[in-house]
Design a protein around this motif. Sequence first.
Motif, mmCIF file in Angstrom:
data_model
loop_
_atom_site.group_PDB
_atom_site.id
_atom_site.type_symbol
_atom_site.label_atom_id
_atom_site.label_comp_id
_atom_site.label_asym_id
_atom_site.label_seq_id
_atom_site.Cartn_x
_atom_site.Cartn_y
_atom_site.Cartn_z
ATOM 1 N N TYR A 65 0.540 -0.946 -0.169
ATOM 2 C CA TYR A 65 0.182 0.176 0.209
ATOM 3 C C TYR A 65 0.793 1.566 -0.216
ATOM 4 C CZ TYR A 65 -4.630 -2.401 -0.057
ATOM 5 O OH TYR A 65 -5.688 -3.195 0.330
ATOM 6 N N ALA A 66 1.952 1.642 0.779
ATOM 7 C CA ALA A 66 2.853 2.493 1.104
ATOM 8 C C ALA A 66 3.884 2.323 -0.265
ATOM 9 C CB ALA A 66 4.256 2.170 1.546
ATOM 10 N N ILE A 67 4.229 1.517 -0.909
ATOM 11 C CA ILE A 67 4.419 1.859 -2.331
ATOM 12 C C ILE A 67 3.399 1.761 -3.393
ATOM 13 C CG2 ILE A 67 5.497 0.797 -4.974
ATOM 14 C CD1 ILE A 67 6.938 -1.520 -2.171
ATOM 15 N N LEU A 68 2.786 1.531 -3.486
ATOM 16 C CA LEU A 68 1.062 2.665 -4.469
ATOM 17 C C LEU A 68 1.280 3.957 -4.467
ATOM 18 C CD1 LEU A 68 -1.292 0.526 -5.909
ATOM 19 C CD2 LEU A 68 -2.474 0.407 -3.851
ATOM 20 N N ILE A 69 1.110 4.485 -3.228
ATOM 21 C CA ILE A 69 0.447 5.649 -2.914
ATOM 22 C C ILE A 69 1.976 6.237 -3.478
ATOM 23 C CG2 ILE A 69 -0.163 7.205 -1.412
ATOM 24 C CD1 ILE A 69 -1.097 4.901 0.434
ATOM 25 N N LYS A 70 3.090 5.658 -3.041
ATOM 26 C CA LYS A 70 4.254 6.666 -3.121
ATOM 27 C C LYS A 70 5.180 5.349 -3.414
ATOM 28 C CE LYS A 70 8.062 9.738 -1.604
ATOM 29 N NZ LYS A 70 8.723 9.950 -0.099
ATOM 30 N N ASP A 71 5.528 5.641 -5.335
ATOM 31 C CA ASP A 71 5.459 4.641 -5.446
ATOM 32 C C ASP A 71 7.013 4.909 -6.053
ATOM 33 O OD1 ASP A 71 6.154 6.521 -8.063
ATOM 34 O OD2 ASP A 71 5.274 5.964 -9.049
ATOM 35 N N ASN A 72 8.450 5.718 -6.000
ATOM 36 C CA ASN A 72 9.169 5.591 -5.478
ATOM 37 C C ASN A 72 10.315 5.609 -4.457
ATOM 38 O OD1 ASN A 72 8.472 8.166 -5.083
ATOM 39 N ND2 ASN A 72 9.634 9.460 -5.433
ATOM 40 N N GLU A 128 15.798 2.121 -9.210
ATOM 41 C CA GLU A 128 15.254 2.451 -10.410
ATOM 42 C C GLU A 128 14.959 4.081 -9.523
ATOM 43 O OE1 GLU A 128 11.275 0.415 -11.320
ATOM 44 O OE2 GLU A 128 12.720 -1.014 -11.981
ATOM 45 N N TYR A 129 14.747 4.014 -7.892
ATOM 46 C CA TYR A 129 14.628 5.702 -7.029
ATOM 47 C C TYR A 129 15.494 5.687 -5.811
ATOM 48 C CZ TYR A 129 10.561 2.936 -8.644
ATOM 49 O OH TYR A 129 9.295 2.260 -9.641
ATOM 50 N N GLU A 130 16.362 5.467 -6.203
ATOM 51 C CA GLU A 130 17.966 5.587 -5.527
ATOM 52 C C GLU A 130 19.030 5.050 -5.878
ATOM 53 O OE1 GLU A 130 17.088 4.978 -1.140
ATOM 54 O OE2 GLU A 130 17.701 2.714 -0.742
ATOM 55 N N GLN A 131 20.311 5.702 -5.437
ATOM 56 C CA GLN A 131 21.228 4.953 -5.919
ATOM 57 C C GLN A 131 21.921 3.660 -5.330
ATOM 58 O OE1 GLN A 131 23.870 6.794 -8.192
ATOM 59 N NE2 GLN A 131 21.924 7.572 -8.577
ATOM 60 N N PRO A 132 22.149 2.908 -5.768
ATOM 61 C CA PRO A 132 22.537 1.816 -5.125
ATOM 62 C C PRO A 132 23.475 1.545 -4.009
ATOM 63 C CG PRO A 132 22.665 1.300 -7.625
ATOM 64 C CD PRO A 132 22.347 2.448 -7.215
ATOM 65 N N ASN A 133 22.911 0.850 -3.211
ATOM 66 C CA ASN A 133 23.863 0.974 -2.062
ATOM 67 C C ASN A 133 24.402 -0.132 -0.970
ATOM 68 O OD1 ASN A 133 21.923 0.025 0.048
ATOM 69 N ND2 ASN A 133 20.957 1.895 0.037
ATOM 70 N N ALA A 134 25.426 -0.477 -0.321
ATOM 71 C CA ALA A 134 25.817 -0.955 0.143
ATOM 72 C C ALA A 134 25.183 -2.573 0.640
ATOM 73 C CB ALA A 134 27.136 -1.032 1.036
ATOM 74 N N ASP A 135 24.560 -1.940 1.055
ATOM 75 C CA ASP A 135 23.525 -2.835 2.033
ATOM 76 C C ASP A 135 22.451 -3.799 1.639
ATOM 77 O OD1 ASP A 135 24.160 -2.030 4.971
ATOM 78 O OD2 ASP A 135 22.978 -0.421 5.283
ATOM 79 N N TYR A 164 14.697 -5.744 -4.212
ATOM 80 C CA TYR A 164 15.398 -4.992 -3.685
ATOM 81 C C TYR A 164 15.792 -4.650 -4.665
ATOM 82 C CZ TYR A 164 15.840 -7.250 0.499
ATOM 83 O OH TYR A 164 16.140 -7.930 1.938
ATOM 84 N N ARG A 165 16.019 -4.934 -6.174
ATOM 85 C CA ARG A 165 16.712 -5.126 -7.164
ATOM 86 C C ARG A 165 15.971 -3.008 -7.332
ATOM 87 N NH1 ARG A 165 20.172 -7.065 -10.872
ATOM 88 N NH2 ARG A 165 20.927 -8.937 -10.621
ATOM 89 N N HIS A 166 14.353 -3.311 -6.987
ATOM 90 C CA HIS A 166 13.529 -2.319 -7.720
ATOM 91 C C HIS A 166 13.840 -0.805 -6.505
ATOM 92 C CE1 HIS A 166 9.940 -2.555 -9.793
ATOM 93 N NE2 HIS A 166 9.446 -3.601 -9.062
ATOM 94 N N THR A 167 14.402 -0.383 -5.719
ATOM 95 C CA THR A 167 15.365 0.431 -5.251
ATOM 96 C C THR A 167 16.303 1.224 -6.189
ATOM 97 O OG1 THR A 167 16.924 -0.316 -3.968
ATOM 98 C CG2 THR A 167 14.717 -1.069 -2.501
ATOM 99 N N ALA A 223 12.004 4.456 -1.981
ATOM 100 C CA ALA A 223 12.665 2.879 -1.721
ATOM 101 C C ALA A 223 12.750 2.019 -0.578
ATOM 102 C CB ALA A 223 13.854 3.892 -2.084
ATOM 103 N N SER A 224 12.688 2.877 0.643
ATOM 104 C CA SER A 224 12.883 2.232 1.613
ATOM 105 C C SER A 224 11.466 1.095 1.714
ATOM 106 C CB SER A 224 12.581 2.988 3.505
ATOM 107 O OG SER A 224 13.312 4.049 3.385
ATOM 108 N N ALA A 225 10.256 1.509 1.389
ATOM 109 C CA ALA A 225 9.527 0.619 1.737
ATOM 110 C C ALA A 225 9.589 -1.252 0.563
ATOM 111 C CB ALA A 225 7.759 1.267 0.768
ATOM 112 N N TYR A 226 10.511 -0.653 -0.536
ATOM 113 C CA TYR A 226 10.540 -1.652 -1.644
ATOM 114 C C TYR A 226 12.098 -2.081 -0.748
ATOM 115 C CZ TYR A 226 8.405 0.147 -5.614
ATOM 116 O OH TYR A 226 7.773 0.180 -6.416
ATOM 117 N N PHE A 227 12.958 -1.807 -0.076
ATOM 118 C CA PHE A 227 13.616 -2.897 0.478
ATOM 119 C C PHE A 227 13.422 -3.502 1.457
ATOM 120 C CE2 PHE A 227 17.591 -3.003 3.797
ATOM 121 C CZ PHE A 227 18.537 -3.406 3.290
#
Length: 467
Positions: free
Chosen positions: A229-236, A266-273, A261-264, A238-242
């Motif tokens: 639901y969080a992603i539906l409302i705000k599709d970018n 699209e909306y933020e720089q890839p990070n180590a975590d 995880y790969r979806h994140t 990233a924390s919700a995808y993670f």
Amino acid sequence: MEEEFEFGFTEDPKFSVERYEEMIRNHDQYFFDAQAFENIIDYYIEKNDPPKALQVAEYALNQHPFAAIFLIKQAQLLVVTNKVDEAFAALEKAAMLEASDPDIYLIRGNIYESQERYGEALENYEKALELAEETDEVLLHIAYVYQNMGDYETAITYLKLCLKQNMENQDALYELAFCYDVLDNQQESVLFYQQYIDNEPYSYAAWYNLGNAFTKLSLFEKAIDAYDYAILIKDNFASAYFNKGNALVNLEKYAEAIDVYRHTFEYEQPNADTYCAIGECYEKLEQMDDARAFYKKSVKMEPKLADAWFGIGVTLDFEERYFEALHFYKKALDLDIANADYWFAIADAEYKLGHMDEAEHAYEKVVELNPIDVDAWLDYSSILYEQQRLQDAIEVIAQAIKNNPEAAELYYRMVAYLFAKGEYNEALNNLEMALSADPEKHYILFDYLPQLQKNKVIVDIINRYTK
């Protein structure tokens, strides 16, 4: 005599800034009305240039000495530049000119809060609360003070009041989740966010926090629904995808987790975590080349991420490359010396390499750091048993039982060691205890000493408990 120009609030703020900068360049003296000066100060604050903003406040006070707003702005900027005494002085002057301005007490409260003078901070915030038209920010500050004082229950009360004033205050939503977390009260948290969502169904932050609360209750399916639901409302988001990825991992849905995880990316720089989390999923899927590739990306980006170094070790261990695995386990351990899992992996690799002394030392560390790890106790005693150090193995299991009196596996192992040492009566006592704890696990005894299956006394005792 210098020529004076007047610039009024009808001007575009950008135009006011240009005229102000022209005045400074020309060492001239233009007149600006109060609104124009406010715009210029705000412009420099937004540009993150406090010294310039302070300079404008000085000019503004020269031209408008009775405008409390400039003393308040000055105080704010002095706080930012760590000139606390001067900030207090500016607030005193402002209070003499306009004692009913809530910002005076809000800023003063901020200063006291940063000095950990919580009583004085609260006095000022309460005063600001009486005077402010919109109170949600003041209530939020009061909640912060109670958090700093360790009174999370009262903080929650004020955060709820804050959200009552302004349903869209994101900071309050996240702080509330934090307070419930500290109090380990996820049920209350779930209840609150569900009620909140009834009134505000399009709050992505509320759905996200609800997902986090479900995760902490290990209700992963429900957590995933909330994150969706969080992603539906705000599709970018990233924390919700993670976090949705993490929930899928907990359900052992590793391939799905990798996609999420790969979806994140699209909306933020890839990070180590995230790279490390993807590596872990590939590891669970036993796709070790892919796992290692992502762990390597992770450490390249964040060389201090111990879990990623450890992950590289796990992939090598899986391929029976124990010597190489040890190198990476030790790199992880250097970054997190008290991690029992790392010591356990090192113990196991040293054992597989035939380094018994090193393995024994590592197992010692594991059980010291995590005395409730039954498997570690069993493995530790096992390497002593293999070296015919029966008394040492028995002593280790005795220690293990002291720390884990409910663990039937330990009693069964003790029975095996006592039989091997010829201490039959003691062995039978422990067998009774093992069967009382968990009769179904009696197979452990035969796994370890298969010849005991022919021992009539033992078989009779087991039958008494299992039939």
